[in-house]
Design an enzyme around this catalytic site. Structure first.
Site, PDB file in Angstrom:
ATOM      1  N   GLU A   1     -35.706 -26.951  13.035  1.00 61.55           N
ATOM      2  CA  GLU A   1     -35.146 -25.954  13.957  1.00 61.55           C
ATOM      3  C   GLU A   1     -34.459 -26.624  15.145  1.00 61.55           C
ATOM      4  OE1 GLU A   1     -34.612 -23.030  13.284  1.00 61.55           O
ATOM      5  OE2 GLU A   1     -35.807 -22.895  11.480  1.00 61.55           O
TER       6      GLU A   1
ATOM      7  N   TYR B   1     -35.716 -19.200  21.006  1.00 59.49           N
ATOM      8  CA  TYR B   1     -35.339 -19.282  19.596  1.00 59.49           C
ATOM      9  C   TYR B   1     -36.306 -20.187  18.821  1.00 59.49           C
ATOM     10  CZ  TYR B   1     -33.407 -20.812  15.310  1.00 59.49           C
ATOM     11  OH  TYR B   1     -33.304 -21.112  13.981  1.00 59.49           O
TER      12      TYR B   1
ATOM     13  N   ASP C   1     -30.495 -17.109  16.619  1.00 61.07           N
ATOM     14  CA  ASP C   1     -29.539 -18.191  16.840  1.00 61.07           C
ATOM     15  C   ASP C   1     -28.139 -17.566  16.868  1.00 61.07           C
ATOM     16  OD1 ASP C   1     -28.974 -17.592  14.231  1.00 61.07           O
ATOM     17  OD2 ASP C   1     -28.986 -19.659  13.527  1.00 61.07           O
TER      18      ASP C   1
END
Ligand code: SF4
Length: 370
Positions: free
Chosen positions: A49, A132, A150
């Site tokens: 991520e 996020y 995102d």
């Protein structure tokens, strides 16, 4: 004050259920088999991520594999040096991400017994973990019901809801987050978040979205109103500045001077050929002499031009005008940088370098072969 989110209220409960059902069915059939989707290990998902912020999947993939080979656990990452981490990250850009991940790994070992916390507040306290990353890691690795927005997900949800306002404006973005939270299902929240992002990446693209093959076209307000090309709107951006920099390849007894950029500067922790911004009315050669004096207290003779390198960052374009230089004597002090080192040309590649300096090193190597 009303707690109703005007964006979220554009959906009925039945529409939310239909949206989930259709998109998850599409995702089950169409999901890409990516390395980070084959694991529930929160550390590995976290690394992915972080890498995927600002970076496309095909670019991130080889870095992901290399990074985890070198640092297979959060403990291994915590034990590494900053320099080792930056070296493996070299070329991926946005180096602050790597330094934050490294510092966060140390804190996970120190404060959480080496286990990535599954609590949003604890995870969000770690450096570099924004809303996020927190939502993505916790929903995918731990099944927590959290949204993860995102850039792809922002675009998709803004289109579903026909949001005409600029999506990078604070109030609109906050509304999109709240709307996104109402959509996350109790079961498989991680799959849901990945499905939204996957749709954005593969179908609902920034330009010319492929609405014909979109599984949720019937529930998309932008499609219904033929607004898909107009959404998302963005605030007007300032033009990107282009700066000229003088850079010295400073030689002494077969070695070249490298400077380590200040930790708090852009590209902090990376090593570079020293130099700086060319001032109005100054030549590149004059700039290099002045910068070496100011940055390292070193007198240099500027020789022949090696090459010009232009490099684009997200907010800046830089052209480095590179010259060979000589320095006969004097210690290179670290006045405007964190450290200096005289390095044999064949060892420079051992150091983590910014992309522009990698290209300068390639030119030095080519010139040496001639
Ligand atoms: Fe995107 Fe078109 Fe699907 Fe709407 S219908 S979500 S605009 S691809």
């Amino acid at each position: 004050m009303s707690t109703v989110n005007p964006l979220a209220s554009r959906w009925t409960d039945a529409e939310r259920r239909a949206l989930r059902r259709r998109l998850l069915a599409w995702y089950t059939k169409n999901r890409r088999d990516l390395a980070w989707r084959r694991t529930r290990d929160p550390y590995r998902i976290w690394v992915a991520e972080v890498m995927l912020q600002q970076t496309q999947v095909p670019t991130a993939l080889p870095y992901y594999v290399r990074f985890l080979k070198r640092f297979p656990t959060v403990g291994a990452l915590a034990r590494a040096t900053d320099q080792a981490v930056l070296k493996v990250w070299q070329g991926l850009g946005y180096y602050r991400r790597a330094l934050n991940l490294h510092e966060a790994a140390r804190l996970v070992v120190r404060d959480h017994g080496g286990r990535v916390p599954d609590d949003p507040q604890a995870l969000a306290r770690l450096p570099g973990v924004g809303r996020y990353t927190c939502g993505a890691v916790l929903s995918i690795a731990f099944g927590r019901r959290l949204a993860a927005l995102d850039a792809n997900a922002v675009r998709v949800i803004a289109r579903w809801l026909a949001v005409r306002e600029a999506t990078d404006a604070g109030a609109t973005r906050a509304g999109l987050w709240r709307a996104a939270e109402t959509l996350v299902p109790d079961k498989t929240p991680g799959d849901w978040n990945q499905a939204v992002m996957e749709l954005g990446s593969r179908v609902c693209s920034p330009r010319q979205p492929n609405c014909r093959s979109c599984p949720v076209r019937g529930l998309c307000l932008a499609f219904a109103r033929n607004l898909q090309e107009k959404i998302p709107a963005r605030r007007a951006r300032r033009p990107i500045p282009h700066i000229q920099v003088g850079a010295g390849i400073v030689w002494r007894r077969g070695r070249i001077l490298l400077c380590k950029r200040r930790a708090d500067a852009m590209l902090g922790g990376l090593w570079e050929f020293p130099g700086g911004k060319i001032r109005p009315g100054e030549s590149a050669e004059e700039c290099i002499r002045r910068e070496l004096r100011e940055e390292c207290d070193l007198a240099v003779t500027v020789g022949r031009h090696l090459l010009d390198v232009t490099h684009a960052y997200s907010h800046l374009r830089v052209t480095l005008r590179c010259y060979h230089c000589r320095s006969a004597r004097g210690r290179a002090k670290a006045l405007g940088c964190d450290a200096t080192r005289w390095v044999r040309p064949e060892r420079i590649a051992d150091y983590p370098l910014p992309g522009a300096d990698v290209r300068i090193l390639e030119a030095i190597t080519r010139a040496a072969r001639k």
